[in-house]
Write an enzyme that holds these catalytic residues in place. Structure first.
Site: not given
Ligand SMILES: NC(=O)c1ccc[n+]([C@@H]2O[C@H](COP(=O)([O-])OP(=O)(O)OC[C@H]3O[C@@H](n4cnc5c(N)ncnc54)[C@H](O)[C@@H]3O)[C@@H](O)[C@H]2O)c1
Length: 264
Positions: A68, A161, A165
């Site tokens: 975490d 958020y 970021k």
């Molecule tokens: N999917 C998008 O559209 C998008 C767009 C821009 C940026 N991002 C960034 O990409 C990254 C991944 O996004 P995603 O869509 O793959 O996410 P997701 O929601 O599919 O997966 C995120 C994972 O993070 C874990 N998590 C949550 N809180 C946590 C904590 N406190 N400690 C450790 N793990 C934790 C969750 O259990 C989950 O498995 C993030 O930084 C997100 O901000 C995603």
């Protein structure tokens, strides 16, 4: 599974946060396919274990651990685990995040929602970088790649958020200045919309926003993993403190303005 052309990470130890699914999981697969030993960490240990098992089943090297990013003890345990498992920690990928939906009225947003998004998304990366840095320095080829967002570059909603970021870009620059002379590079990738579980059940929204992307589609997790692999590798040996937009042109091209001009 590795080939000479794809072995940029042979002998590397990598730690990825929030890697139980989505972009973190795709990055784990990509770096492992290029030779790295990857510690797949996540708040949800079962998710992390599944990703690591899939990598191992495909012939790669991976282990998993609950971590975490708001809990310094679990972060330190993960860093120690990566060093023991793979002999070194060469790459840290800060991927975990929290993103609460906005309230209709900004004034109604509870403080704890703001604090949670900042704590996971920005302070989590700070904690992980602090714990990993001595090992990244010792590696001699250390790199940190954090996953930002277009939300840190322009307004797309999500106050806390987005602030977190944007904060990651500042942390990336100050850490690059601090760690560069010690041989560690620090960079940020800012994805646009990426088709992950975070968007599950929202196909209509994904389809509507696709039209805003100059390249005509939203991203796939592998699009982001490829950029992380570049920045983590020796191919980016002279790149630090930078932000790489991997967003299908979303923040570079004003699609709405162009469409308004083209109307009648
Ligand atoms: N999917 C998008 O559209 C998008 C767009 C821009 C940026 N991002 C960034 O990409 C990254 C991944 O996004 P995603 O869509 O793959 O996410 P997701 O929601 O599919 O997966 C995120 C994972 O993070 C874990 N998590 C949550 N809180 C946590 C904590 N406190 N400690 C450790 N793990 C934790 C969750 O259990 C989950 O498995 C993030 O930084 C997100 O901000 C995603």
């Amino acid at each position: 599974m590795t080939s000479a052309a794809l072995a940029r990470f042979d002998g590397y130890g990598v730690l990825i946060t929030g890697a139980g699914q989505g972009i973190g999981a795709a990055t784990a697969h990509r770096l492992a396919a290029e030779g790295a030993g990857v510690l797949v960490t996540d708040l949800d240990p079962e998710r992390a274990a599944r990703v690591a098992a899939d990598i191992v089943a495909a012939g790669g090297r991976a282990e998993s651990l609950a971590c975490d990013v708001t809990d310094r003890a679990t972060i330190e345990a993960a860093v120690a685990h990566a060093v023991t498992a793979f002999g070194a920690l060469d790459v840290l990928v800060n991927n975990a995040y929290s993103c609460a939906p906005d309230e209709a009225l900004f004034e109604d947003e509870p403080d704890d929602v703001w604090e949670r998004d900042l704590d996971v998304t920005l302070s989590g990366a700070y904690r992980c970088a602090r714990a990993a840095l001595p090992h990244l320095v010792a590696s001699g080829r250390g790199a940190i790649v954090s996953i930002g967002s277009v939300n840190g570059v322009q307004d797309f909603g999500n106050h806390a958020y987005s602030a977190a970021k944007a904060g990651l870009a500042g942390l990336t620059r100050t850490l690059a200045g601090h760690a560069g002379p010690r041989g560690v590079r620090v960079n940020l990738v800012t994805p646009g919309t990426v088709r992950t579980d975070a968007w599950s059940g929202r196909e209509g929204e994904l389809s509507r926003v696709s039209g805003l992307y100059p390249l005509g589609r939203v991203g796939e997790p592998e699009d982001i993993a490829a950029a992380v692999a570049f920045l983590a590798s020796r191919d980016a040996a002279w790149v630090t403190g930078t932000t790489l937009c991997v967003d299908g042109g979303l923040t570079a091209v004003n699609t709405g303005f162009r469409q308004a001009l083209a109307t009648d």
